[in-house]
Write a protein that holds these residues in place. Structure first.
Motif, mmCIF file in Angstrom:
data_model
loop_
_atom_site.group_PDB
_atom_site.id
_atom_site.type_symbol
_atom_site.label_atom_id
_atom_site.label_comp_id
_atom_site.label_asym_id
_atom_site.label_seq_id
_atom_site.Cartn_x
_atom_site.Cartn_y
_atom_site.Cartn_z
ATOM 1 N N CYS A 12 0.801 -1.225 0.000
ATOM 2 C CA CYS A 12 0.000 0.000 0.000
ATOM 3 C C CYS A 12 0.834 1.276 0.000
ATOM 4 O O CYS A 12 0.326 2.359 -0.307
ATOM 5 N N GLY A 13 2.124 1.187 0.337
ATOM 6 C CA GLY A 13 2.935 2.390 0.455
ATOM 7 C C GLY A 13 2.590 3.177 1.712
ATOM 8 O O GLY A 13 1.604 2.896 2.405
ATOM 9 N N THR A 14 3.433 4.167 2.004
ATOM 10 C CA THR A 14 3.227 5.027 3.172
ATOM 11 C C THR A 14 3.123 6.474 2.743
ATOM 12 O O THR A 14 3.861 6.918 1.852
ATOM 13 N N LEU A 15 2.224 7.199 3.380
ATOM 14 C CA LEU A 15 2.142 8.655 3.223
ATOM 15 C C LEU A 15 2.524 9.298 4.557
ATOM 16 O O LEU A 15 1.837 9.094 5.575
ATOM 17 N N TRP A 16 3.622 10.047 4.567
ATOM 18 C CA TRP A 16 4.026 10.838 5.722
ATOM 19 C C TRP A 16 3.382 12.210 5.576
ATOM 20 O O TRP A 16 3.713 12.964 4.664
ATOM 21 N N VAL A 17 2.448 12.535 6.457
ATOM 22 C CA VAL A 17 1.555 13.678 6.269
ATOM 23 C C VAL A 17 2.093 14.918 6.985
ATOM 24 O O VAL A 17 2.398 14.886 8.184
ATOM 25 N N ALA A 18 2.182 16.008 6.234
ATOM 26 C CA ALA A 18 2.574 17.306 6.800
ATOM 27 C C ALA A 18 1.317 18.094 7.132
ATOM 28 O O ALA A 18 0.426 18.257 6.289
ATOM 29 N N THR A 19 1.244 18.601 8.359
ATOM 30 C CA THR A 19 0.034 19.304 8.781
ATOM 31 C C THR A 19 -0.060 20.713 8.216
ATOM 32 O O THR A 19 -1.157 21.199 7.924
ATOM 33 N N ASP A 20 1.076 21.388 8.063
ATOM 34 C CA ASP A 20 1.048 22.768 7.573
ATOM 35 C C ASP A 20 2.334 23.059 6.801
ATOM 36 O O ASP A 20 3.235 22.221 6.717
ATOM 37 N N GLU A 21 2.415 24.274 6.248
ATOM 38 C CA GLU A 21 3.541 24.608 5.381
ATOM 39 C C GLU A 21 4.876 24.629 6.123
ATOM 40 O O GLU A 21 5.932 24.453 5.497
ATOM 41 N N SER A 22 4.844 24.801 7.434
ATOM 42 C CA SER A 22 6.088 24.811 8.199
ATOM 43 C C SER A 22 6.791 23.453 8.158
ATOM 44 O O SER A 22 7.990 23.363 8.448
ATOM 45 N N GLN A 23 6.058 22.404 7.787
ATOM 46 C CA GLN A 23 6.651 21.064 7.736
ATOM 47 C C GLN A 23 7.104 20.662 6.335
ATOM 48 O O GLN A 23 7.686 19.585 6.167
ATOM 49 N N LEU A 24 6.864 21.502 5.349
ATOM 50 C CA LEU A 24 7.183 21.104 3.979
ATOM 51 C C LEU A 24 8.675 20.959 3.759
ATOM 52 O O LEU A 24 9.121 20.084 3.002
ATOM 53 N N ASP A 25 9.478 21.815 4.392
ATOM 54 C CA ASP A 25 10.933 21.670 4.256
ATOM 55 C C ASP A 25 11.391 20.328 4.831
ATOM 56 O O ASP A 25 12.307 19.699 4.294
ATOM 57 N N ALA A 26 10.754 19.899 5.912
ATOM 58 C CA ALA A 26 11.103 18.608 6.502
ATOM 59 C C ALA A 26 10.746 17.460 5.558
ATOM 60 O O ALA A 26 11.466 16.446 5.505
ATOM 61 N N LEU A 27 9.655 17.612 4.811
ATOM 62 C CA LEU A 27 9.305 16.593 3.816
ATOM 63 C C LEU A 27 10.384 16.465 2.756
ATOM 64 O O LEU A 27 10.769 15.361 2.357
ATOM 65 N N VAL A 28 10.876 17.602 2.285
ATOM 66 C CA VAL A 28 11.915 17.591 1.251
ATOM 67 C C VAL A 28 13.195 16.965 1.795
ATOM 68 O O VAL A 28 13.846 16.155 1.115
ATOM 69 N N ALA A 29 13.561 17.308 3.034
ATOM 70 C CA ALA A 29 14.758 16.728 3.638
ATOM 71 C C ALA A 29 14.607 15.215 3.801
ATOM 72 O O ALA A 29 15.564 14.461 3.578
ATOM 73 N N LYS A 30 13.409 14.790 4.154
ATOM 74 C CA LYS A 30 13.150 13.354 4.302
ATOM 75 C C LYS A 30 13.253 12.655 2.948
ATOM 76 O O LYS A 30 13.863 11.585 2.829
ATOM 77 N N ARG A 31 12.697 13.276 1.921
ATOM 78 C CA ARG A 31 12.791 12.702 0.578
ATOM 79 C C ARG A 31 14.248 12.570 0.136
ATOM 80 O O ARG A 31 14.652 11.549 -0.427
ATOM 81 N N ASP A 32 15.046 13.591 0.403
ATOM 82 C CA ASP A 32 16.451 13.559 0.001
ATOM 83 C C ASP A 32 17.221 12.468 0.746
ATOM 84 O O ASP A 32 18.083 11.801 0.165
ATOM 85 N N ALA A 33 16.905 12.290 2.035
ATOM 86 C CA ALA A 33 17.566 11.228 2.808
ATOM 87 C C ALA A 33 17.201 9.859 2.257
ATOM 88 O O ALA A 33 18.063 8.967 2.125
ATOM 89 N N TYR A 34 15.939 9.678 1.906
ATOM 90 C CA TYR A 34 15.518 8.405 1.329
ATOM 91 C C TYR A 34 16.204 8.170 -0.016
ATOM 92 O O TYR A 34 16.649 7.062 -0.310
ATOM 93 N N ASP A 35 16.256 9.211 -0.819
ATOM 94 C CA ASP A 35 16.883 9.088 -2.128
ATOM 95 C C ASP A 35 18.342 8.650 -1.989
ATOM 96 O O ASP A 35 18.814 7.789 -2.738
ATOM 97 N N ALA A 36 19.048 9.218 -1.020
ATOM 98 C CA ALA A 36 20.457 8.867 -0.802
ATOM 99 C C ALA A 36 20.609 7.414 -0.366
ATOM 100 O O ALA A 36 21.649 6.790 -0.609
ATOM 101 N N ALA A 37 19.571 6.873 0.271
ATOM 102 C CA ALA A 37 19.611 5.485 0.727
ATOM 103 C C ALA A 37 19.033 4.515 -0.306
ATOM 104 O O ALA A 37 18.912 3.320 -0.026
ATOM 105 N N GLY A 38 18.664 5.012 -1.474
ATOM 106 C CA GLY A 38 18.110 4.162 -2.516
ATOM 107 C C GLY A 38 16.651 3.824 -2.334
ATOM 108 O O GLY A 38 16.148 2.847 -2.904
ATOM 109 N N VAL A 39 15.923 4.631 -1.536
ATOM 110 C CA VAL A 39 14.494 4.425 -1.294
ATOM 111 C C VAL A 39 13.708 5.442 -2.107
ATOM 112 O O VAL A 39 13.864 6.653 -1.928
ATOM 113 N N ARG A 40 12.860 4.956 -2.997
ATOM 114 C CA ARG A 40 12.092 5.861 -3.849
ATOM 115 C C ARG A 40 11.025 6.578 -3.030
ATOM 116 O O ARG A 40 10.301 5.968 -2.235
ATOM 117 N N ALA A 41 10.914 7.891 -3.219
ATOM 118 C CA ALA A 41 9.911 8.693 -2.514
ATOM 119 C C ALA A 41 9.605 9.923 -3.338
ATOM 120 O O ALA A 41 10.451 10.396 -4.104
#
Length: 377
Positions: A88-117
């Motif tokens: 089913c995949g996972t959705l990590w949910v951001a409540t407001d715009e203040s969390q959007l930078d954290a989403l991008v950082a999380k995506r970049d960390a996953y990408d570096a580990a070979g995890v598609r996001a």
């Protein structure tokens, strides 16, 4: 293992981690005896959500969970339908715009580990999960994550191990360890070359120096509502809640089951082995879930239960040799990631026992790090 022969390895514990270690060792030709105090998958494994999820609380955790997911994907086609896998995949949910930078950082960390996001905007999130409340800022979609039924997965791994000659003994309560020997409550002693302590939250009863403590969690499951929830849903602040050793906490974590039911979590409590349902924390947990997904309030809950996750102070499992007792290895302390990281743990452990190179750096998980921490302290 032939009747009357001595095992090469005794694995203590037949939860998901013990089952995976057993299967990996049997695959390498080891004669394995599994000793389970109660019955297979009856402890933490039976009480867990069953998520297969890449988790990035630390680089070591992400490396282990990403490696484990790759192994799960190779293994799942061989395990049969009792595993009840749902990609089913996972959705990590951001409540407001203040969390959007954290989403991008999380995506970049996953990408570096070979995890598609991939990041989703507010409208894309609303389309992906219509029952989420309006106004959420976006989410990170990790499509390679999934869900299994933990007891079914453990049983399938043990079945594969039995087919390779493994013996599983239930109601076999190990009460003491010696040098390449275990003692049961019945006073029986079993000699072996290697002992693997995979006893979950009870591991510290056999190796008291291990800083593993039981951390109670609650889950609630609903009646069947097919299609209500399409992905595993987790609030972006989950790591701060779940992986900080506070007295108690709750976080939004909702999961679809192949049965059409919805599994609702999650909570954490440090209350020792007290097993009763804490109605106040269940209410807080459900309120948190309803805040993110208001339509949950209309669903009928049919059961709530508790379980004990084996937690460590640094939030990393203990995998490898225990130098204080020659021939003894530890595979415990995974807290809520035992289902995900069972496969990676098993392969690391099998490599370490064989003296072979590991696919990822095993040093962050070395059990002896707890001895170094005591010396420094």
């Amino acid at each position: 293992m032939r009747a009357g022969s001595s095992p090469d390895v005794v694995v203590i514990g037949a939860g998901i981690v013990g089952a995976a270690c057993t299967a990996a060792l049997a695959h390498r030709g080891r004669r394995v005896l599994v000793l389970e105090r109660d019955f297979p998958a009856g402890g933490t494994t039976a009480a867990g959500m069953g998520h297969l999820v890449a988790m990035d609380d630390s680089p070591a955790q992400l490396a282990l969970s990403a490696y484990s997911l790759r192994l799960w994907r190779e293994l799942l086609p061989t395990l049969g339908t009792s595993v009840e896998y749902d990609g089913c995949g996972t959705l990590w949910v951001a409540t407001d715009e203040s969390q959007l930078d954290a989403l991008v950082a999380k995506r970049d960390a996953y990408d570096a580990a070979g995890v598609r996001a991939e990041t989703l905007g507010a409208q894309e999130l609303a389309t992906a999960e219509p029952h989420l409340r309006p106004g959420l800022a976006g989410a990170l979609l990790v499509p390679g994550d999934g869900v299994v039924y933990p007891p079914g997965a453990a049983a399938a791994l043990l079945d594969a191990a039995r087919a390779a000659g493994v013996t599983v003994r239930t109601r076999a309560d190990v009460v003491a360890l010696g040098v390449r020997e275990v003692q049961l409550a019945s006073a029986e002693r079993i000699a072996c070359d290697t002992i693997v302590v995979a006893a979950g939250a009870s591991a510290a009863t056999l190796v008291p120096q291990l800083p593993i403590v039981p951390r109670k969690g609650h889950l609630v499951i609903t009646d069947r509502y097919p299609g209500f929830c399409r992905h595993q849903l987790v609030e972006l602040g989950y790591l701060a809640s779940a992986h900080t050793m506070s007295t108690e906490s709750v976080a939004f974590n909702v999961q679809p089951r192949p049965t059409g039911q919805v599994l609702i979590g999650s909570s954490r409590e440090l209350v020792g082995w007290e097993p009763s349902i804490n109605r106040d924390i269940v209410r807080r947990m459900l309120d948190r879930a309803i805040d993110f997904m208001p339509a949950l309030e209309r669903l009928s809950a049919i059961r709530a239960w508790t379980g004990f996750r084996p937690a460590t102070p640094d939030k990393l499992p203990l995998i490898g040799a225990w130098s204080e007792l020659p021939g003894t290895y530890v595979a415990a302390g995974h807290e809520g990631l035992g289902i995900t990281t069972a496969t990676g743990t098993a392969q690391l452990l099998a490599d370490l026992i064989a003296g072979e190179p590991t696919a990822i750096d095993a040093s962050p998980f070395a059990p002896d790090r707890v001895l170094a921490a005591v010396e420094v302290g």
